[in-house]
Write a protein that holds these residues in place. Structure first.
Motif, PDB file in Angstrom:
ATOM      1  N   LEU A  49       0.829  -1.207   0.000  1.00 21.66           N
ATOM      2  CA  LEU A  49       0.000   0.000   0.000  1.00 21.66           C
ATOM      3  C   LEU A  49       0.865   1.259   0.000  1.00 21.66           C
ATOM      4  O   LEU A  49       0.633   2.182  -0.788  1.00 21.66           O
ATOM      5  N   TYR A  50       1.879   1.285   0.838  1.00 18.46           N
ATOM      6  CA  TYR A  50       2.778   2.439   0.901  1.00 18.46           C
ATOM      7  C   TYR A  50       3.568   2.583  -0.397  1.00 18.46           C
ATOM      8  O   TYR A  50       3.651   3.672  -0.975  1.00 18.46           O
ATOM      9  N   TRP A  64       3.109   1.259  -3.568  1.00 15.92           N
ATOM     10  CA  TRP A  64       2.377   1.515  -4.796  1.00 15.92           C
ATOM     11  C   TRP A  64       1.634   2.849  -4.753  1.00 15.92           C
ATOM     12  O   TRP A  64       1.511   3.521  -5.783  1.00 15.92           O
ATOM     13  N   SER A  65       1.179   3.271  -3.575  1.00 14.75           N
ATOM     14  CA  SER A  65       0.557   4.597  -3.508  1.00 14.75           C
ATOM     15  C   SER A  65       1.602   5.685  -3.717  1.00 14.75           C
ATOM     16  O   SER A  65       1.316   6.714  -4.334  1.00 14.75           O
TER      17      SER A  65
END
Length: 62
Positions: A16-17, A19-20
């Motif tokens: 999540l970290y 790719w965001s």
């Protein structure tokens, strides 16, 4: 080392970290040239209006 593409995209729990962060960076890289172009057009239009106003003031005074 990743044993599969799923492990790569999961990034050992940090997906999540990671790719965001990539997504936000890509978005900024796409929007920055558009914002610069819009700002440039605005500045050119303001300058043209200022030049035309000065020209009309000089022409009207003669």
């Amino acid at each position: 080392m990743w044993n599969s593409p799923a492990e790569f995209f999961a990034m050992e729990g940090y997906a999540l970290y990671v790719w965001s962060s990539f997504g936000v960076c890509a978005l900024v890289l796409l929007l920055e040239p558009l914002a610069v172009r819009a700002r440039h057009k605005l500045i050119v239009r303001r300058f043209q209006r200022e030049v035309m106003a000065e020209w009309f003031d000089q022409k009207g005074g003669k």
